[in-house]
Design a protein around this motif. Structure first.
Motif: not given
Lengths: 221, 221
Positions: A13-18, A45-46, A63-64
């Motif tokens: 799973i990628h967890v990705i924030a804009s 993206l982060t 991650e952030i």
DNA sequence: GCAAAAGTGTTAGGAGTACACCCATGC
DNA sequence: GCATGGGTGTACTCCTAACACTTTTGC
């Protein structure tokens, strides 16, 4: 489900924030220059791969933090990206989120463990990114504009309250268009998200303006 | 990303559909009795673990076919469920979808490979389900009601067109409330989703009614 | 006193909701 | 001819969008 069936292996799973901000009246997005493969040297993206012992938003916040030094960013689920070839390494499904931070009050940690750089990009100047991140950003901007009047995302800019003209400027930056002052007041006061305080202050102008603040969750009726 | 880092291993994706139908004016949902562990013998939503060589919706359609015999169900993304302990076997993140099928025209295959049974449940009579599926259904019903007037989900019931009173009955079943005839007509004709045909037919009533059909995607303006 | 920004009210159009009567048909 | 269901219009409210003048203050 047979855990050892090879068809179920090598998935993640990628967890990705804009992560957006407003800087000098422009909507900007935080990108990270990748230190490692795949896509070494590309902006992205982060976010990153979820550990198997953490919740989705916990993983995203880890991650952030690892990549930017930012802590406890409030995020909102945006979408799911699952094209089977979206990662060249293995089968990854991306869960995407939207976050908003006040760039001015934040020290974005540079050159952290996995990245060589983090930088705010104006949304008109987004380079070609790693993975399907360009697509994810386009989608996130669309959702951000649709949701911005229904959410209190913008409260991060105003920890000490705001005047309506100040708030309107930020809305205009996000929506990339001008709003009518009178109609904006009516609409935002009708959302039941903000309350007046007894304070007044002057912003860009000369005349004092009333200070409002976002309701805390439990105050909303 | 180091593929062999144990923190990234033993993760997978569940693709899960809340498949609804209308049967005798009641909103119902398709559940499958699980043949295997975990949760053997419990009822569950249609779906399962994604293979690493297929797209999300492809995997979902494979699961739907394996467990019910239904093919090419049109689904819409609903939500993401990722609590880290939601599966007792390993770390699974669920991507949930909503689908609508015409129960009358479908032979739900019984006793297929992985299941001992498939059955339509009225949404007031949903038993305790495997995993977090009760939560997923509650969420799906909420989304279904919110979206039903904006989507053409219901076209599966009317491959040969429909009269407005017929369509209204189905909407009322989904929303679980009565609608005003005049207001329903105005609203549905304003959505730009349906077009009149030259046909007429009588439904429950005595008087003939005009037949409409859902626009195909490319017809929408 | 004037420039700059804050504050305010009205009108018109569209969408939602509530509500009542006539029409066509089958029996 | 009557019961059943189909079809239609109006009035009210609310939301949106367009638009102009007065007030306060810093200089």
């Amino acid at each position: 489900m047979e855990v050892n069936n090879p068809r179920y292996q090598h998935q993640g799973i990628h967890v990705i924030a804009s992560i957006f901000t407003i800087d000098k009246g422009k909507l900007k997005i935080l990108l990270i220059k990748r230190k490692n493969n795949p896509f070494q040297g590309k902006w992205a993206l982060t976010g990153g791969a979820l550990y198997n012992d953490e919740g989705l938003e916990d993983g995203l916040n880890r991650e952030i933090y690892e990549k930017t030094g930012l802590k406890n960013i409030e995020v909102k689920l945006a979408n799911v990206f699952g094209r089977k070839d979206r990662s060249p390494v293995m089968r990854m499904v991306a869960i995407t989120y939207i976050g908003m931070v006040d760039a001015k009050k934040v020290e974005v940690a540079k050159d952290t463990l996995k990245t060589s750089n983090a930088k705010w990009f104006s949304i008109e100047e987004i380079p070609s990114l790693a993975y399907d991140h360009n697509e994810i950003i386009t989608d996130a901007i669309k959702i951000l504009k649709e949701e911005i009047l229904k959410t209190d995302f913008l409260k991060v800019f105003f920890p000490n309250g705001f005047t309506l003209p100040e708030l309107q400027k930020v809305y205009e930056s996000v929506l990339e268009k001008q709003l009518d002052r009178r109609n904006f007041r009516k609409k935002i006061l009708n959302t039941n998200m903000i309350v007046p305080t007894t304070e007044e202050k002057s912003f860009e102008g000369k005349k004092k303006a009333k200070v409002y603040k976002f309701k805390r969750k439990e105050e909303e009726v």
